[in-house]
Design a protein around this motif. Structure first.
Motif, PDB file in Angstrom:
ATOM      1  N   LEU A   9       0.842  -1.184   0.000  1.00 57.24           N
ATOM      2  CA  LEU A   9       0.000   0.000   0.000  1.00 57.24           C
ATOM      3  C   LEU A   9       0.880   1.237   0.000  1.00 57.24           C
ATOM      4  CD1 LEU A   9      -2.824  -0.986   2.520  1.00 57.24           C
ATOM      5  CD2 LEU A   9      -2.830  -1.070   0.027  1.00 57.24           C
ATOM      6  N   VAL A  10       0.608   2.093  -0.941  1.00 60.87           N
ATOM      7  CA  VAL A  10       1.436   3.289  -1.089  1.00 60.87           C
ATOM      8  C   VAL A  10       0.723   4.462  -0.442  1.00 60.87           C
ATOM      9  CG1 VAL A  10       2.532   4.826  -2.734  1.00 60.87           C
ATOM     10  CG2 VAL A  10       2.338   2.392  -3.235  1.00 60.87           C
ATOM     11  N   PRO A  11       1.306   5.155   0.480  1.00 60.38           N
ATOM     12  CA  PRO A  11       0.643   6.271   1.129  1.00 60.38           C
ATOM     13  C   PRO A  11       0.471   7.434   0.173  1.00 60.38           C
ATOM     14  CG  PRO A  11       2.950   6.195   1.776  1.00 60.38           C
ATOM     15  CD  PRO A  11       2.686   4.949   0.973  1.00 60.38           C
ATOM     16  N   LEU A  12      -0.510   8.262   0.497  1.00 64.94           N
ATOM     17  CA  LEU A  12      -0.751   9.471  -0.282  1.00 64.94           C
ATOM     18  C   LEU A  12       0.464  10.382  -0.159  1.00 64.94           C
ATOM     19  CD1 LEU A  12      -2.486  11.439  -1.850  1.00 64.94           C
ATOM     20  CD2 LEU A  12      -3.536  12.150   0.305  1.00 64.94           C
ATOM     21  N   LEU A  13       1.081  10.670  -1.321  1.00 59.75           N
ATOM     22  CA  LEU A  13       2.336  11.408  -1.286  1.00 59.75           C
ATOM     23  C   LEU A  13       2.098  12.888  -1.550  1.00 59.75           C
ATOM     24  CD1 LEU A  13       4.520   8.833  -3.239  1.00 59.75           C
ATOM     25  CD2 LEU A  13       4.350   9.149  -0.771  1.00 59.75           C
ATOM     26  N   ALA A  14       1.376  13.543  -0.665  1.00 57.38           N
ATOM     27  CA  ALA A  14       1.177  14.977  -0.800  1.00 57.38           C
ATOM     28  C   ALA A  14       2.409  15.696  -0.259  1.00 57.38           C
ATOM     29  CB  ALA A  14      -0.055  15.404  -0.006  1.00 57.38           C
ATOM     30  N   ALA A  15       2.750  16.787  -0.865  1.00 56.28           N
ATOM     31  CA  ALA A  15       3.941  17.516  -0.436  1.00 56.28           C
ATOM     32  C   ALA A  15       3.715  18.110   0.948  1.00 56.28           C
ATOM     33  CB  ALA A  15       4.261  18.622  -1.442  1.00 56.28           C
ATOM     34  N   CYS A  16       4.605  17.825   1.866  1.00 53.26           N
ATOM     35  CA  CYS A  16       4.481  18.329   3.226  1.00 53.26           C
ATOM     36  C   CYS A  16       5.271  19.622   3.344  1.00 53.26           C
ATOM     37  CB  CYS A  16       4.999  17.299   4.225  1.00 53.26           C
ATOM     38  SG  CYS A  16       4.057  15.756   4.212  1.00 53.26           S
ATOM     39  N   GLY A  17       4.574  20.675   3.718  1.00 56.42           N
ATOM     40  CA  GLY A  17       5.249  21.934   3.915  1.00 56.42           C
ATOM     41  C   GLY A  17       5.600  22.651   2.638  1.00 56.42           C
ATOM     42  N   GLY A  18       5.175  22.120   1.459  1.00 56.73           N
ATOM     43  CA  GLY A  18       5.476  22.761   0.192  1.00 56.73           C
ATOM     44  C   GLY A  18       4.458  23.828  -0.146  1.00 56.73           C
ATOM     45  N   THR A  19       4.626  24.460  -1.292  1.00 51.50           N
ATOM     46  CA  THR A  19       3.692  25.476  -1.736  1.00 51.50           C
ATOM     47  C   THR A  19       2.454  24.838  -2.327  1.00 51.50           C
ATOM     48  OG1 THR A  19       4.606  25.553  -3.973  1.00 51.50           O
ATOM     49  CG2 THR A  19       5.671  26.940  -2.308  1.00 51.50           C
ATOM     50  N   GLU A  20       1.434  25.646  -2.583  1.00 51.11           N
ATOM     51  CA  GLU A  20       0.198  25.145  -3.195  1.00 51.11           C
ATOM     52  C   GLU A  20       0.491  24.494  -4.529  1.00 51.11           C
ATOM     53  OE1 GLU A  20      -4.028  24.632  -3.737  1.00 51.11           O
ATOM     54  OE2 GLU A  20      -2.732  24.967  -1.996  1.00 51.11           O
ATOM     55  N   GLU A  21       1.427  25.083  -5.301  1.00 49.78           N
ATOM     56  CA  GLU A  21       1.761  24.550  -6.612  1.00 49.78           C
ATOM     57  C   GLU A  21       2.476  23.204  -6.523  1.00 49.78           C
ATOM     58  OE1 GLU A  21       2.109  27.691  -5.722  1.00 49.78           O
ATOM     59  OE2 GLU A  21       0.541  28.540  -6.995  1.00 49.78           O
ATOM     60  N   ASP A  22       3.056  22.880  -5.347  1.00 51.17           N
ATOM     61  CA  ASP A  22       3.796  21.631  -5.186  1.00 51.17           C
ATOM     62  C   ASP A  22       2.875  20.433  -4.957  1.00 51.17           C
ATOM     63  OD1 ASP A  22       6.266  22.809  -5.479  1.00 51.17           O
ATOM     64  OD2 ASP A  22       6.482  23.234  -3.336  1.00 51.17           O
TER      65      ASP A  22
ATOM     66  N   LYS B 247       3.301   4.107  -8.700  1.00 52.00           N
ATOM     67  CA  LYS B 247       3.049   3.208  -7.588  1.00 52.00           C
ATOM     68  C   LYS B 247       1.542   3.089  -7.414  1.00 52.00           C
ATOM     69  CE  LYS B 247       7.349   2.523  -6.365  1.00 52.00           C
ATOM     70  NZ  LYS B 247       7.990   1.190  -6.494  1.00 52.00           N
ATOM     71  N   ALA B 248       1.074   1.874  -7.171  1.00 51.27           N
ATOM     72  CA  ALA B 248      -0.365   1.632  -7.042  1.00 51.27           C
ATOM     73  C   ALA B 248      -0.718   1.209  -5.623  1.00 51.27           C
ATOM     74  CB  ALA B 248      -0.806   0.550  -8.025  1.00 51.27           C
ATOM     75  N   GLU B 249      -1.832   1.729  -5.136  1.00 47.32           N
ATOM     76  CA  GLU B 249      -2.440   1.204  -3.925  1.00 47.32           C
ATOM     77  C   GLU B 249      -3.536   0.239  -4.350  1.00 47.32           C
ATOM     78  OE1 GLU B 249      -3.975   4.017  -1.198  1.00 47.32           O
ATOM     79  OE2 GLU B 249      -2.144   5.224  -1.120  1.00 47.32           O
ATOM     80  N   ARG B 250      -3.780  -0.766  -3.532  1.00 47.05           N
ATOM     81  CA  ARG B 250      -4.846  -1.696  -3.869  1.00 47.05           C
ATOM     82  C   ARG B 250      -5.482  -2.256  -2.617  1.00 47.05           C
ATOM     83  NH1 ARG B 250      -0.559  -6.020  -6.227  1.00 47.05           N
ATOM     84  NH2 ARG B 250      -0.222  -7.293  -4.362  1.00 47.05           N
ATOM     85  N   GLU B 251      -6.687  -2.706  -2.788  1.00 47.12           N
ATOM     86  CA  GLU B 251      -7.407  -3.431  -1.754  1.00 47.12           C
ATOM     87  C   GLU B 251      -7.805  -4.759  -2.365  1.00 47.12           C
ATOM     88  OE1 GLU B 251     -10.654  -1.075  -0.415  1.00 47.12           O
ATOM     89  OE2 GLU B 251      -9.374   0.510   0.429  1.00 47.12           O
ATOM     90  N   GLY B 252      -7.127  -5.817  -1.947  1.00 48.83           N
ATOM     91  CA  GLY B 252      -7.364  -7.111  -2.570  1.00 48.83           C
ATOM     92  C   GLY B 252      -6.986  -7.058  -4.035  1.00 48.83           C
ATOM     93  N   GLY B 253      -7.926  -7.409  -4.898  1.00 46.72           N
ATOM     94  CA  GLY B 253      -7.672  -7.431  -6.334  1.00 46.72           C
ATOM     95  C   GLY B 253      -8.082  -6.169  -7.050  1.00 46.72           C
ATOM     96  N   LYS B 254      -8.314  -5.087  -6.328  1.00 47.02           N
ATOM     97  CA  LYS B 254      -8.744  -3.833  -6.959  1.00 47.02           C
ATOM     98  C   LYS B 254      -7.756  -2.722  -6.653  1.00 47.02           C
ATOM     99  CE  LYS B 254     -13.079  -2.600  -7.196  1.00 47.02           C
ATOM    100  NZ  LYS B 254     -14.450  -2.097  -6.921  1.00 47.02           N
ATOM    101  N   ALA B 255      -7.319  -2.014  -7.695  1.00 47.12           N
ATOM    102  CA  ALA B 255      -6.468  -0.841  -7.508  1.00 47.12           C
ATOM    103  C   ALA B 255      -7.326   0.328  -7.080  1.00 47.12           C
ATOM    104  CB  ALA B 255      -5.716  -0.514  -8.787  1.00 47.12           C
ATOM    105  N   THR B 256      -6.905   1.036  -6.033  1.00 48.76           N
ATOM    106  CA  THR B 256      -7.688   2.151  -5.498  1.00 48.76           C
ATOM    107  C   THR B 256      -7.040   3.504  -5.721  1.00 48.76           C
ATOM    108  OG1 THR B 256      -6.642   1.849  -3.333  1.00 48.76           O
ATOM    109  CG2 THR B 256      -8.721   0.682  -3.733  1.00 48.76           C
ATOM    110  N   ARG B 257      -5.775   3.502  -6.121  1.00 52.23           N
ATOM    111  CA  ARG B 257      -5.095   4.771  -6.380  1.00 52.23           C
ATOM    112  C   ARG B 257      -3.793   4.498  -7.122  1.00 52.23           C
ATOM    113  NH1 ARG B 257      -4.020   8.793  -1.424  1.00 52.23           N
ATOM    114  NH2 ARG B 257      -6.190   8.150  -1.166  1.00 52.23           N
ATOM    115  N   PHE B 258      -3.485   5.408  -8.072  1.00 49.13           N
ATOM    116  CA  PHE B 258      -2.199   5.369  -8.757  1.00 49.13           C
ATOM    117  C   PHE B 258      -1.497   6.695  -8.505  1.00 49.13           C
ATOM    118  CE2 PHE B 258      -5.010   2.621 -11.236  1.00 49.13           C
ATOM    119  CZ  PHE B 258      -4.266   1.459 -11.325  1.00 49.13           C
ATOM    120  N   VAL B 259      -0.245   6.626  -8.091  1.00 47.23           N
ATOM    121  CA  VAL B 259       0.542   7.837  -7.859  1.00 47.23           C
ATOM    122  C   VAL B 259       1.655   7.885  -8.912  1.00 47.23           C
ATOM    123  CG1 VAL B 259       1.981   9.121  -6.244  1.00 47.23           C
ATOM    124  CG2 VAL B 259       0.053   7.760  -5.386  1.00 47.23           C
ATOM    125  N   PHE B 260       1.625   8.941  -9.715  1.00 47.11           N
ATOM    126  CA  PHE B 260       2.614   9.127 -10.781  1.00 47.11           C
ATOM    127  C   PHE B 260       3.596  10.218 -10.362  1.00 47.11           C
ATOM    128  CE2 PHE B 260      -1.299   7.687 -12.819  1.00 47.11           C
ATOM    129  CZ  PHE B 260      -0.842   6.603 -13.557  1.00 47.11           C
TER     130      PHE B 260
END
Length: 529
Positions: A15-28, A201-214
């Protein structure tokens, strides 16, 4: 294949965590895009993202971000231009030899150098595996692949094919590493490795992908210039749920597919901070037939259905201004478009349909089941098929029932020949008439149909591909479409428009979805331009 569903185990660390920029600007912050495409791995379809198998818009929209091709279609359309290649072109007058030279210094995302041998390996792998999904048909005209030095590659074709550059721009021709993709079997699960503009990187629950992070690939070398460093793709069960996420500012953009009701609501009653954009679209919808199934084996039955179906009433009831009637496999705005089904059957005519059946000695009412997928094309599909069933039954010539199934079940059953009548959509692999004909009528086609017309397959399709000037192929496509209207192996219903909706701080939205419904995430940026 008739096996139980395989649920891929959720392994710790996948499971890949949500990779939001921490402490970055809005554009980041990562740009988050919603989709109603579903990504499911089952025992029947364990490798949904392997380029040798994947042949639906959702899967290709993941692969296009991560797997590099020799060519790609540039922003705004037109003929393919070099991507991983430095140059490409036909090297003989007959149009049977196509040569490319790779860019210098190409590497996979992990830093491994790419050579012509990798290109050869990738194409030959598709042809060797020859999955039952119809993917290999795009490269079936390749006879041999020859390498010339580290960067030279020559494709020797069986017959001339002016559309071959387009085929090399599709994910089926993506360049793969032999260290990550076995030569003779598909790669299961949701992992993808390549040399494209992003890693994934993909997150999944069982056999279903729930998020892709590019994430931007620092080793990428090619023609694409990403306008962001990170994008997420989040699947939603339906357009309504996706719309709520946009309104709540949980996502930045809704891609395919918005419902007709959403388009109408957002257009007529705009919401603060949200903009709706219409982009050119070439999607078509149609009924397909298993021409060996007893209920529709008689050509007259299929012809009678063509004479009864009221496309205008269907669209007015279900899709409104987001669709228009289609009387040909080739949509309007594509070279070769005509109206053979209207020319042959005219306006809906129950009396004519009755005569067709009577002359063929077919007893009425004919019992038919209309099969459709509940989760692949949007919520309106169920309403569409209820309306179609009622039209057929109201004619008193048919006794129609409708039956829905999830895509993972539906597609497997359709390819296996379980359905006599089924509904499908088509988003072109490339904007050429060939791609509205060959996937349905050529050998090893997408439908896995038992219908064969040897004149079309062996003479007309090859003849059409010899025309470098694609407008010159128009008369050949007219012949093909006339045959289709006579035999009715498929029944075109409508062609659709495309819409996306996004927060007003996202730019590049108008370029992020092209006419083939390819999602080009690198076009998106945040902030004003």
């Amino acid at each position: 294949m008739n096996r139980k569903t395989l649920v891929l185990p959720a392994v710790a660390g996948l499971l890949v965590p949500l990779l939001a920029a921490c402490g970055g600007t809005e554009e980041d912050r990562a740009i988050v895009v919603g989709t109603t495409d579903q990504f499911i791995a089952t025992e029947d379809t364990p490798a949904p993202l392997d380029p040798a198998y994947a042949y639906d818009t959702g899967a290709w929209n993941v692969l296009r971000q991560t797997v590099q091709t020799l060519l790609h279609v540039p922003r705004g359309g037109g003929e393919p231009v070099p991507e991983a290649a430095e140059s490409c072109g036909f090297s003989d007058k007959a149009g049977e030899s196509y040569r490319c030279t790779l860019r210098a210094g190409l590497t996979f995302a992990d830093g491994t150098p790419i050579t012509a041998e990798d290109v050869k390996y990738s194409v030959e792998r598709v042809l060797r595996i020859k999955s039952d999904n119809g993917t290999a048909a795009l490269l079936a005209n390749v006879d041999t692949v020859e390498t010339r030095g580290a960067n030279g590659i020559v494709f020797h074709l069986k017959t001339p094919d002016a559309t071959f550059p387009y085929k090399l721009s599709t994910p089926v021709a993506g360049i793969l590493s032999k260290d990550k993709y076995a030569a003779d079997r598909l790669r299961d699960g949701f992992e993808v490795d390549g040399s494209g503009p992003y890693t994934m990187k993909a997150e999944r629950e069982g056999g279903k992908a729930t998020r892709f992070v590019f994430t931007r690939n620092p080793n990428y070398k090619g023609d694409i210039v990403p306008r962001n460093d990170k994008v997420e793709l989040r699947p939603y069960a339906d357009a309504t749920t996706m719309g709520r996420a946009l309104e709540a500012d949980d996502i930045d953009m809704m891609a395919r597919s918005l419902s007709q009701k959403q388009v109408k609501s957002l257009t007529e009653n705009p919401k603060d901070g949200i903009e709706v954009v219409e982009v050119p679209g070439l999607e078509i919808r149609y009924l397909g037939f298993n021409t060996k199934a007893p209920s529709v084996q008689e050509k007259a039955v299929r012809q009678a259905m063509a004479a009864v179906v009221d496309r205008g009433a269907l669209i007015n009831r279900v899709y409104g201004p987001t669709a228009e009637p289609l009387y040909s496999l080739i949509p309007s705005s594509i070279t070769g478009h005509a109206t053979p089904f209207f020319d042959e059957y005219g306006e809906p005519d129950t009396d004519r349909a009755a005569k067709i059946l009577k002359d063929a000695g077919v007893k009425t009412p004919v019992k038919v089941t209309l099969n459709y997928t509940t989760d692949h094309y949007g919520a309106e599909t169920a309403e569409e098929f209820e309306a179609l069933g009622k039209q057929l039954t109201a004619s008193e010539l048919f006794d129609a029932t409708v039956k829905g199934a999830e895509w993972s079940t539906f597609r497997t059953a359709q390819k296996r020949g379980d359905y006599a009548v089924y509904g499908l959509g088509w988003f072109p692999d490339y904007p050429d008439p060939d791609n509205y004909i060959a996937p349905f009528l050529d050998s090893d086609n997408f439908l896995n149909t038992p219908y064969v017309n040897k004149v079309v397959r062996d003479q007309l399709i090859p003849r059409s591909r010899r025309q470098v000037d694609r407008t010159a192929a128009g008369p050949v496509y007219a012949q093909i479409q006339k045959i289709v209207a006579e035999d009715v192996p498929v029944l075109p219903l409508w062609q659709g428009k495309q819409y996306v909706a996004a927060r007003d701080d996202i730019n590049g939205v108008e370029y992020a979805l092209n006419t083939s419904s390819d999602l080009l995430l690198w076009e998106l940026g945040r902030g004003t331009v």
